[in-house]
Design an enzyme around this catalytic site. Sequence first.
Site, PDB file in Angstrom:
ATOM      1  N   HIS A 105       0.799  -1.233   0.000  1.00 27.12           N
ATOM      2  CA  HIS A 105       0.000   0.000   0.000  1.00 27.12           C
ATOM      3  C   HIS A 105       0.829   1.279   0.000  1.00 27.12           C
ATOM      4  O   HIS A 105       0.290   2.359  -0.149  1.00 27.12           O
ATOM      5  CB  HIS A 105      -0.940   0.033   1.208  1.00 27.12           C
ATOM      6  CG  HIS A 105      -0.226   0.377   2.489  1.00 27.12           C
ATOM      7  ND1 HIS A 105       0.454  -0.563   3.218  1.00 27.12           N
ATOM      8  CD2 HIS A 105      -0.054   1.547   3.130  1.00 27.12           C
ATOM      9  CE1 HIS A 105       0.999   0.017   4.268  1.00 27.12           C
ATOM     10  NE2 HIS A 105       0.705   1.298   4.244  1.00 27.12           N
TER      11      HIS A 105
HETATM   12  C1  UD1 Z   1      -2.361   5.300   5.693  1.00 26.59           C
HETATM   13  C2  UD1 Z   1      -1.105   5.751   6.421  1.00 26.59           C
HETATM   14  C3  UD1 Z   1      -0.056   4.628   6.389  1.00 26.59           C
HETATM   15  C4  UD1 Z   1      -0.635   3.334   6.900  1.00 26.59           C
HETATM   16  C5  UD1 Z   1      -1.870   2.978   6.074  1.00 26.59           C
HETATM   17  C6  UD1 Z   1      -2.491   1.676   6.520  1.00 26.59           C
HETATM   18  C7  UD1 Z   1      -0.620   8.165   6.300  1.00 26.59           C
HETATM   19  C8  UD1 Z   1       0.278   9.178   5.712  1.00 26.59           C
HETATM   20  N1  UD1 Z   1      -0.505   6.924   5.808  1.00 26.59           N
HETATM   21  O1  UD1 Z   1      -2.056   5.189   4.313  1.00 26.59           O
HETATM   22  O2  UD1 Z   1       1.026   5.008   7.211  1.00 26.59           O
HETATM   23  O3  UD1 Z   1       0.319   2.294   6.809  1.00 26.59           O
HETATM   24  O4  UD1 Z   1      -2.815   4.050   6.223  1.00 26.59           O
HETATM   25  O5  UD1 Z   1      -3.664   1.405   5.890  1.00 26.59           O
HETATM   26  O6  UD1 Z   1      -1.392   8.468   7.180  1.00 26.59           O
HETATM   27  N2  UD1 Z   1      -9.471   4.798   1.500  1.00 26.59           N
HETATM   28  C9  UD1 Z   1     -10.654   4.104   1.382  1.00 26.59           C
HETATM   29  N3  UD1 Z   1     -11.237   3.646   2.528  1.00 26.59           N
HETATM   30  C10 UD1 Z   1     -10.719   3.870   3.756  1.00 26.59           C
HETATM   31  C11 UD1 Z   1      -9.516   4.579   3.846  1.00 26.59           C
HETATM   32  C12 UD1 Z   1      -8.910   5.035   2.708  1.00 26.59           C
HETATM   33  O7  UD1 Z   1     -11.155   3.877   0.298  1.00 26.59           O
HETATM   34  O8  UD1 Z   1     -11.309   3.434   4.751  1.00 26.59           O
HETATM   35  C13 UD1 Z   1      -8.823   5.312   0.297  1.00 26.59           C
HETATM   36  C14 UD1 Z   1      -8.774   6.815   0.337  1.00 26.59           C
HETATM   37  O9  UD1 Z   1      -9.831   7.374  -0.328  1.00 26.59           O
HETATM   38  C15 UD1 Z   1      -7.480   7.148  -0.318  1.00 26.59           C
HETATM   39  C16 UD1 Z   1      -6.617   5.930  -0.106  1.00 26.59           C
HETATM   40  O10 UD1 Z   1      -7.478   4.889   0.320  1.00 26.59           O
HETATM   41  O11 UD1 Z   1      -7.614   7.321  -1.685  1.00 26.59           O
HETATM   42  C17 UD1 Z   1      -5.512   6.202   0.852  1.00 26.59           C
HETATM   43  O12 UD1 Z   1      -5.976   6.501   2.182  1.00 26.59           O
HETATM   44  P1  UD1 Z   1      -5.075   7.371   3.207  1.00 26.59           P
HETATM   45  O13 UD1 Z   1      -5.609   7.267   4.576  1.00 26.59           O
HETATM   46  O14 UD1 Z   1      -4.872   8.713   2.653  1.00 26.59           O
HETATM   47  O15 UD1 Z   1      -3.648   6.693   3.185  1.00 26.59           O
HETATM   48  P2  UD1 Z   1      -3.208   5.167   3.217  1.00 26.59           P
HETATM   49  O16 UD1 Z   1      -2.601   4.863   1.923  1.00 26.59           O
HETATM   50  O17 UD1 Z   1      -4.319   4.280   3.699  1.00 26.59           O
END
Ligand code: UD1
Length: 360
Positions: free
Chosen positions: A204
């Site tokens: 991820h």
């Molecule tokens: C985040 C953390 C990372 C952690 C990871 C575990 C930061 C900078 N990064 O990264 O350290 O290892 O979580 O999962 O905080 N999304 C969904 N559903 C959700 C959550 C997110 O669809 O419940 C999508 C969001 O719309 C976004 C993407 O996933 O496009 C990334 O989500 P985001 O929380 O920004 O960062 P992660 O890549 O999950």
Amino acid sequence: MRVCVVAGARPNFMKIAPVVRALTARGLSAGIIHTGQHYDERMSDAFFRELDIPQPFAKLEAGSGTPIAQTAEIMKRLEPVLVADRPDWVVVVGDVNSTVAAAMATSKLGLRLAHVEAGLRSFDRTMPEELNRIVTDALSDRLFASEPCAVTNLQHEGIDESRIFLVGNVMIDTLQTNLERARAGKPHARFDLEPGNFALATLHRPSNVDIRENLVSVLSAIDYASKKLPVLLPLHPRTRKRIDEFGLAESILGSRVRIVEPLGYLDTIGLIDKSRLVLTDSGGMQEETTFLRVPCITLRENTERPITVEMGSSRLVGSQYESIVAAIDAALSGPGRIGTVPSLWDGRAAERIAENLAAV
Ligand code: UD1
């Protein structure tokens, strides 16, 4: 004494579970604030249920956005909650955007801040979590470290020694509490996998999944592994989105790679425990494989958790196809590296934290 514990993203939830339990056991009033960084059932609610975490008293529902928008939104929504609550301590865990947002809001309000998993450094400032770690630690009044190297990093940054405490690893507290339950669930059987004869892969990190070339390289290596043994790949929402955007699903992953939705905590632990090999870019899984003594091929150029490489079962191999494939061959040609478990990863880190916070 009142303590607010802030959590927002998947890896936070396993870290707050033992902390909240230990604070409550000491008679402190512990309330959870959920920022809403992760909001899908599988990324959030499932963890509260499985780990029996009390419901948050405040849900900020900040949601997704650019890292800056997300961090700013969490700060904005947290301010009135903290002003109304006036806790004696705010506890933040790990290194996600929710962590740094809560750290900044807490210090700006003049409240006391404690950071669990302080001092970890990858020394790679292009990694979003690294900035979160540095800022959070600089603002914290108490810094709880999980490994000795983290203490050294904080000392080098000039942080007053009286604020640093080596307490051990709260993720391992959670693992120890739940391991028997995870094993009893036999998740490998539900996925038709034979114990000791499959690989678990997760992916991820922006550095692996947001850059097309790197995603192609890592997915191709996972596909290579699937020619040697069955591979289960639970897909993070960020990775699924990129695979679709780049149109990679059919072209790279052979039919042997089994793609599933993100897994719950117990299934993840149960599967790691029975796997022959783990391929991952997750920080938490580097620690879990070290504790469970399962060989782990870490798909990163660096790690903020060096003890998992120096003592544990992890090998850092980066994102290049050739190096990952060589590591897979090496791991499968013998028993694989299983390492040893670091001291203080004994299931009692949260108790030490609660004792420390209760003392003053
Ligand atoms: C985040 C953390 C990372 C952690 C990871 C575990 C930061 C900078 N990064 O990264 O350290 O290892 O979580 O999962 O905080 N999304 C969904 N559903 C959700 C959550 C997110 O669809 O419940 C999508 C969001 O719309 C976004 C993407 O996933 O496009 C990334 O989500 P985001 O929380 O920004 O960062 P992660 O890549 O999950």
